[in-house]
Scaffold this motif. Structure first.
Motif, PDB file in Angstrom:
ATOM      1  N   HIS A   6       0.807  -1.213   0.000  1.00 38.60           N
ATOM      2  CA  HIS A   6       0.000   0.000   0.000  1.00 38.60           C
ATOM      3  C   HIS A   6       0.845   1.271   0.000  1.00 38.60           C
ATOM      4  N   HIS A   7       2.105   1.186   0.393  1.00 42.58           N
ATOM      5  CA  HIS A   7       2.917   2.392   0.599  1.00 42.58           C
ATOM      6  C   HIS A   7       3.926   2.649  -0.519  1.00 42.58           C
ATOM      7  N   GLY A   8       4.216   1.630  -1.322  1.00 45.53           N
ATOM      8  CA  GLY A   8       5.118   1.825  -2.448  1.00 45.53           C
ATOM      9  C   GLY A   8       6.591   1.744  -2.122  1.00 45.53           C
ATOM     10  N   PHE A   9       6.945   1.399  -0.892  1.00 46.10           N
ATOM     11  CA  PHE A   9       8.359   1.274  -0.529  1.00 46.10           C
ATOM     12  C   PHE A   9       8.890  -0.093  -0.953  1.00 46.10           C
ATOM     13  N   GLY A  10      10.179  -0.140  -1.281  1.00 46.66           N
ATOM     14  CA  GLY A  10      10.860  -1.410  -1.437  1.00 46.66           C
ATOM     15  C   GLY A  10      10.676  -2.094  -2.771  1.00 46.66           C
ATOM     16  N   ALA A  11      11.113  -3.351  -2.803  1.00 44.93           N
ATOM     17  CA  ALA A  11      11.123  -4.150  -4.028  1.00 44.93           C
ATOM     18  C   ALA A  11       9.714  -4.497  -4.480  1.00 44.93           C
ATOM     19  N   ALA A  12       9.589  -4.804  -5.776  1.00 51.47           N
ATOM     20  CA  ALA A  12       8.280  -5.149  -6.334  1.00 51.47           C
ATOM     21  C   ALA A  12       7.755  -6.461  -5.773  1.00 51.47           C
ATOM     22  N   ALA A  13       8.643  -7.385  -5.455  1.00 47.49           N
ATOM     23  CA  ALA A  13       8.266  -8.650  -4.814  1.00 47.49           C
ATOM     24  C   ALA A  13       9.232  -8.849  -3.652  1.00 47.49           C
ATOM     25  N   ALA A  14       8.809  -8.396  -2.471  1.00 42.63           N
ATOM     26  CA  ALA A  14       9.704  -8.272  -1.317  1.00 42.63           C
ATOM     27  C   ALA A  14       9.409  -9.344  -0.289  1.00 42.63           C
ATOM     28  N   LEU A  27      -4.767 -19.718  16.365  1.00 38.53           N
ATOM     29  CA  LEU A  27      -5.281 -21.035  15.985  1.00 38.53           C
ATOM     30  C   LEU A  27      -4.211 -22.091  15.761  1.00 38.53           C
ATOM     31  N   ARG A  28      -2.939 -21.686  15.720  1.00 36.45           N
ATOM     32  CA  ARG A  28      -1.888 -22.646  15.386  1.00 36.45           C
ATOM     33  C   ARG A  28      -0.656 -22.425  16.260  1.00 36.45           C
ATOM     34  N   ASP A  29      -0.250 -23.460  16.980  1.00 39.88           N
ATOM     35  CA  ASP A  29       1.004 -23.425  17.726  1.00 39.88           C
ATOM     36  C   ASP A  29       2.174 -23.728  16.785  1.00 39.88           C
ATOM     37  N   GLU A  30       3.372 -23.360  17.185  1.00 39.05           N
ATOM     38  CA  GLU A  30       4.598 -23.638  16.423  1.00 39.05           C
ATOM     39  C   GLU A  30       4.483 -23.152  14.980  1.00 39.05           C
ATOM     40  N   LEU A  31       3.927 -21.976  14.826  1.00 36.01           N
ATOM     41  CA  LEU A  31       3.718 -21.380  13.509  1.00 36.01           C
ATOM     42  C   LEU A  31       5.027 -20.806  12.969  1.00 36.01           C
ATOM     43  N   GLN A  32       5.204 -20.922  11.648  1.00 37.57           N
ATOM     44  CA  GLN A  32       6.263 -20.193  10.966  1.00 37.57           C
ATOM     45  C   GLN A  32       5.704 -19.638   9.663  1.00 37.57           C
ATOM     46  N   ILE A  33       6.216 -18.491   9.259  1.00 43.81           N
ATOM     47  CA  ILE A  33       5.634 -17.794   8.113  1.00 43.81           C
ATOM     48  C   ILE A  33       6.699 -17.446   7.080  1.00 43.81           C
ATOM     49  N   VAL A  34       6.210 -17.107   5.880  1.00 40.22           N
ATOM     50  CA  VAL A  34       7.022 -16.483   4.840  1.00 40.22           C
ATOM     51  C   VAL A  34       6.221 -15.285   4.333  1.00 40.22           C
ATOM     52  N   PRO A  35       6.574 -14.053   4.737  1.00 40.73           N
ATOM     53  CA  PRO A  35       5.813 -12.864   4.345  1.00 40.73           C
ATOM     54  C   PRO A  35       6.367 -12.242   3.057  1.00 40.73           C
ATOM     55  N   ILE A  36       5.495 -12.086   2.062  1.00 36.02           N
ATOM     56  CA  ILE A  36       5.905 -11.523   0.772  1.00 36.02           C
ATOM     57  C   ILE A  36       4.965 -10.376   0.425  1.00 36.02           C
ATOM     58  N   CYS A  37       5.534  -9.197   0.220  1.00 39.41           N
ATOM     59  CA  CYS A  37       4.775  -7.992  -0.112  1.00 39.41           C
ATOM     60  C   CYS A  37       4.935  -7.718  -1.608  1.00 39.41           C
ATOM     61  N   LEU A  38       3.816  -7.562  -2.317  1.00 40.99           N
ATOM     62  CA  LEU A  38       3.829  -7.477  -3.777  1.00 40.99           C
ATOM     63  C   LEU A  38       3.384  -6.097  -4.236  1.00 40.99           C
TER      64      LEU A  38
END
Length: 267
Positions: A73-81, A135-146
């Protein structure tokens, strides 16, 4: 690297006890939970869209690893970050980023770059995290901003994500963070959103992107949704289902100018 919450206290409460109570209220747990390849969930303030988001999260089986795709929403950073390795912090505690799946996505998707700046102020990924933590214990994520707008790059990123998940060898949920039509009447929003959601449920990501551009449908997460659909179909997904739809007018009572929200499961 620890990513600090940017919108705790704004989009959702920063009080852990109150947040847990609100999440319990917003996420009715289904008797039988569905296994899905991906979902679409809204990202507005919990007062407005939390009930819609909670409905889809409470209805699905959440694996240990979740890829979250959000619009920039802010326009900062890489196109696929992709946020660099480390942790994301919310009032409910830290969530680690999956280093192994992140590396596989980088190997299989040349367009994706490690970049924290795109994520620093972005709310669309952050607001999904408390639901997942609840809802989930031991969670891990991969966050990608497009932050791009064309379907060709959606296809490339979606195919790379699918290859990475295959190499990862474990079940992965893909969350596409998106609100639907913005600042139109509830009636006009529903007409437009039904067209867009029909493309989502048909697993037609290219048709979705083209439709939103041609009809002026202000679905802010159309690109994350298209990427999710490309990756989900390559993993064998066959159809989608709208689990819940609503607007800000359902909360405010004012249907003249709303933001609309949808929860979609992709099987």
């Amino acid at each position: 690297m620890i990513r600090q919450p940017a919108v705790a206290g704004q989009f959702y409460t920063d009080d852990p006890c109150r947040l847990r109570a609100e999440l319990r209220r917003m996420t009715p747990t289904a008797a039988v939970k569905s296994r899905v390849a991906g979902i679409v969930a809204p990202h507005a303030g919990y007062l407005y869209s939390g009930g819609v988001a909670g409905t889809i999260y409470g209805a699905i089986d959440i694996p240990r690893t979740v890829i979250i795709l959000g619009p920039n929403h802010h326009g900062f950073g890489a196109a696929a970050a992709l946020h660099p390795p480390g942790e994301w912090l919310t009032p409910l505690g830290p969530v680690p980023i999956s280093g192994r799946l992140s590396s596989l996505i980088m190997e299989n998707t040349p367009l994706v770059e490690f970049d924290a700046s795109a994520h620093r102020f972005e709310h669309s990924l952050e607001v999904q995290l408390p639901f997942l933590q609840h809802l989930r214990d031991e969670l891990q994520i991969v966050p990608i901003c497009l932050g791009f707008g064309d379907f060709e790059r959606c296809r490339q990123v979606g195919e790379g994500v699918a290859r990475a998940i295959l190499a990862f060898g474990e079940e992965v949920l893909i969350v596409a963070s998106s609100d639907m039509t913005h600042y139109e009447s509830a009636e006009a929003a529903r007409v437009k959103d039904e067209l867009a959601l029909a493309r989502v449920c048909a697993l037609d990501p290219e048709g979705l992107v083209k439709l939103c551009r041609a009809r002026g449908i202000t679905m802010c997460g159309v690109i994350p949704t298209a990427v999710m659909l490309v990756a989900a179909e390559l993993q064998g997904a066959e159809h989608g289902e709208v689990v819940r739809y609503g607007t800000s007018g359902d909360v405010t009572g004012d249907d003249r100018q709303v933001v609309a929200y949808a929860a979609v499961a992709v099987y």
